[in-house]
Design a protein around this motif. Structure first.
Motif, mmCIF file in Angstrom:
data_model
loop_
_atom_site.group_PDB
_atom_site.id
_atom_site.type_symbol
_atom_site.label_atom_id
_atom_site.label_comp_id
_atom_site.label_asym_id
_atom_site.label_seq_id
_atom_site.Cartn_x
_atom_site.Cartn_y
_atom_site.Cartn_z
ATOM 1 N N GLY A 175 67.276 52.599 10.490
ATOM 2 C CA GLY A 175 66.287 53.469 11.087
ATOM 3 C C GLY A 175 66.871 54.419 12.109
ATOM 4 N N PRO A 176 66.037 55.361 12.617
ATOM 5 C CA PRO A 176 66.533 56.378 13.537
ATOM 6 C C PRO A 176 66.629 55.953 14.994
ATOM 7 N N ASP A 177 66.028 54.824 15.365
ATOM 8 C CA ASP A 177 65.958 54.471 16.783
ATOM 9 C C ASP A 177 67.202 53.725 17.247
ATOM 10 N N PRO A 178 67.848 54.184 18.331
ATOM 11 C CA PRO A 178 68.991 53.454 18.887
ATOM 12 C C PRO A 178 68.516 52.253 19.702
ATOM 13 N N VAL A 179 69.454 51.395 20.049
ATOM 14 C CA VAL A 179 69.156 50.291 20.957
ATOM 15 C C VAL A 179 68.765 50.869 22.323
ATOM 16 N N ALA A 180 67.856 50.204 23.000
ATOM 17 C CA ALA A 180 67.397 50.681 24.303
ATOM 18 C C ALA A 180 68.555 50.790 25.291
ATOM 19 N N ASP A 181 68.417 51.695 26.206
ATOM 20 C CA ASP A 181 69.445 51.960 27.219
ATOM 21 C C ASP A 181 69.841 50.674 27.956
ATOM 22 N N GLY A 182 71.143 50.381 27.967
ATOM 23 C CA GLY A 182 71.657 49.233 28.695
ATOM 24 C C GLY A 182 71.524 47.905 27.975
ATOM 25 N N ARG A 183 71.031 47.900 26.729
ATOM 26 C CA ARG A 183 70.842 46.636 26.006
ATOM 27 C C ARG A 183 71.823 46.532 24.837
ATOM 28 N N TRP A 184 72.002 45.296 24.358
ATOM 29 C CA TRP A 184 72.864 44.996 23.224
ATOM 30 C C TRP A 184 71.999 44.539 22.051
ATOM 31 N N ARG A 185 72.502 44.752 20.841
ATOM 32 C CA ARG A 185 71.870 44.173 19.660
ATOM 33 C C ARG A 185 72.964 43.606 18.761
ATOM 34 N N ALA A 186 72.814 42.324 18.419
ATOM 35 C CA ALA A 186 73.737 41.663 17.496
ATOM 36 C C ALA A 186 73.007 41.426 16.174
ATOM 37 N N GLU A 187 73.682 41.721 15.051
ATOM 38 C CA GLU A 187 73.057 41.619 13.736
ATOM 39 C C GLU A 187 73.990 40.912 12.763
ATOM 40 N N VAL A 188 73.407 40.120 11.884
ATOM 41 C CA VAL A 188 74.143 39.564 10.748
ATOM 42 C C VAL A 188 73.302 39.802 9.507
ATOM 43 N N PRO A 241 68.858 56.383 26.676
ATOM 44 C CA PRO A 241 67.668 56.128 25.855
ATOM 45 C C PRO A 241 67.786 56.657 24.425
ATOM 46 N N ASP A 242 68.677 57.614 24.181
ATOM 47 C CA ASP A 242 68.771 58.224 22.859
ATOM 48 C C ASP A 242 70.163 58.114 22.238
ATOM 49 N N LEU A 243 71.049 57.291 22.779
ATOM 50 C CA LEU A 243 72.409 57.205 22.251
ATOM 51 C C LEU A 243 72.884 55.753 22.225
ATOM 52 N N GLU A 244 73.451 55.346 21.086
ATOM 53 C CA GLU A 244 74.065 54.032 20.963
ATOM 54 C C GLU A 244 75.430 54.172 20.311
ATOM 55 N N VAL A 245 76.296 53.191 20.557
ATOM 56 C CA VAL A 245 77.580 53.087 19.875
ATOM 57 C C VAL A 245 77.727 51.644 19.404
ATOM 58 N N GLY A 246 78.594 51.437 18.412
ATOM 59 C CA GLY A 246 78.758 50.082 17.923
ATOM 60 C C GLY A 246 79.831 49.959 16.870
ATOM 61 N N GLY A 247 79.953 48.747 16.345
ATOM 62 C CA GLY A 247 80.929 48.467 15.301
ATOM 63 C C GLY A 247 80.400 47.415 14.352
ATOM 64 N N ARG A 248 80.940 47.430 13.123
ATOM 65 C CA ARG A 248 80.537 46.464 12.100
ATOM 66 C C ARG A 248 81.762 45.951 11.360
ATOM 67 N N LEU A 249 81.846 44.628 11.223
ATOM 68 C CA LEU A 249 82.888 43.989 10.432
ATOM 69 C C LEU A 249 82.257 43.431 9.161
ATOM 70 N N THR A 250 82.872 43.731 8.007
ATOM 71 C CA THR A 250 82.368 43.271 6.725
ATOM 72 C C THR A 250 83.330 42.256 6.126
ATOM 73 N N LEU A 251 82.809 41.100 5.718
ATOM 74 C CA LEU A 251 83.590 40.069 5.035
ATOM 75 C C LEU A 251 83.101 39.955 3.595
ATOM 76 N N GLU A 252 84.037 39.755 2.668
ATOM 77 C CA GLU A 252 83.714 39.692 1.246
ATOM 78 C C GLU A 252 84.173 38.369 0.653
ATOM 79 N N THR A 253 83.271 37.719 -0.098
ATOM 80 C CA THR A 253 83.599 36.512 -0.846
ATOM 81 C C THR A 253 83.247 36.759 -2.308
#
Length: 333
Positions: A53-66, A103-115
């Motif tokens: 989606g278009p919405d970034p994480v809120a200012d000053g907060r983290w989001r972890a996803e699996v 409020p309108d900008l996020e940065v992040g990273g994603r690691l992909t594992l394959e089995t």
């Protein structure tokens, strides 16, 4: 041929209108879109843009996803110009971490594992095809639950990948900037940039870093939310992979979300992209991948969200995988 937007309004939206207009529930923040990306082995040697989606994480907060996607794949085609044989099951596991900088900008990273491996579903799928009276794509001619991931043309091996167990596939770094809208509005539009750094080895050739730029937006059509993602990416490869990959690819997903209750939504999405492999007239190699994704997304208390989906190739004679079962969980803190 109908456009994706026409298909969205005539097929997906009625399919998802499973509940009466939901009053205050319609004002809840969106739960979609569903996580999805191209699963073709011939395409994952380069960047495959993911839906979000278009919405970034809120200012000053983290989001972890699996997110985990389990696919059954069978493609067998031989001609004077090429031999393609994909017989496998694959589990993709992604770990994503995001940080809201404004409020309108996020940065992040994603690691992909394959089995990858032979899996256990071939017998079930063949029986299911037989019960439905549909084609079985020559599955009955080969041993069940075997593993092959190979593609060659003109006697030259282009792709030959061994079994893997939680093997790092790639690392992705990204930034998302919301250009229009905010968390409280029905309409929003953001720009997202992604850098893919390959970490997997390939016996047929070395993969290279790719870049993608995507637009993600949402709006409302009555009680239904509409989601869309569109973008372009580079396709870069070395060695034997050169000459079969195009230099770039465009990508489009349109989707609809129908809120069923304050905590859960039903969603449907249609994704397509331009052909990624060139020089082959066979649609299962050089065609445009098209996927239909159906599923549910919901909340699990403060800061928790989940999703479950089923992805199917439509029509079946494309490079898309047979099907993918997806589940995801995220936590904002």
């Amino acid at each position: 041929m109908s456009s994706p937007c026409t298909l969205l309004r005539t097929v997906l939206v009625p399919l998802l209108a499973l509940a009466l207009p939901v009053g205050t529930a319609a004002q809840e923040a969106p739960l979609g879109p569903l996580t999805a990306e191209d699963g073709s082995p011939l395409h994952r040697i380069a960047l495959t843009p993911a839906v979000e989606g278009p919405d970034p994480v809120a200012d000053g907060r983290w989001r972890a996803e699996v997110w985990m996607g389990y696919s059954n794949i069978f493609e067998q085609d031989s001609a004077q110009t090429h031999v393609l044989f994909l017989d496998m099951e694959r589990l993709i596991t992604t770990f994503t971490l995001r940080r809201g900088l404004t409020p309108d900008l996020e940065v992040g990273g994603r690691l992909t594992l394959e089995t990858t491996g032979g899996g256990v579903l071939d017998g079930f799928i063949s029986g299911w095809h037989q019960a439905l009276g549909v084609g079985n794509a020559n599955r009955e001619r080969f041993p069940s639950d075997a593993y092959v991931q190979r593609f060659s043309d003109g006697g030259r091996v282009r792709l030959d990948v061994p079994r893997r167990t939680f093997h790092p596939e790639d690392l992705r770094l990204f930034a998302k900037w919301r250009w229009l809208g905010d968390d409280a509005t029905d309409e929003a539009l953001s720009v997202r940039g992604v850098v893919r750094i390959p970490t997997a080895t390939n016996d047929a050739g070395e993969e290279r870093t790719d870049l993608a730029v995507l637009l993600a937006g949402r709006t409302r059509w009555g009680p239904t939310r509409l989601h869309a993602t569109a973008g372009v990416s580079t396709l870069r490869a070395r060695g034997s992979l050169e000459g079969i990959l195009r230099t770039s690819s465009w990508y489009l997903t349109v989707g609809a979300e129908q809120r069923l209750a304050g905590w859960v939504s039903a969603l449907g999405q249609l994704s397509l992209s331009s052909p990624r492999v060139r020089g082959f007239e066979n649609s299962e190699i050089g065609g445009a991948p098209i996927n239909l994704v159906l599923g549910f997304a919901g909340r699990l208390g403060e800061g928790w969200q989940w999703e479950a989906s089923f992805q199917e190739d439509v029509p079946p004679d494309t490079p898309s995988v047979d099907f993918t079962l997806g589940v995801g969980l995220r936590r904002t803190f």
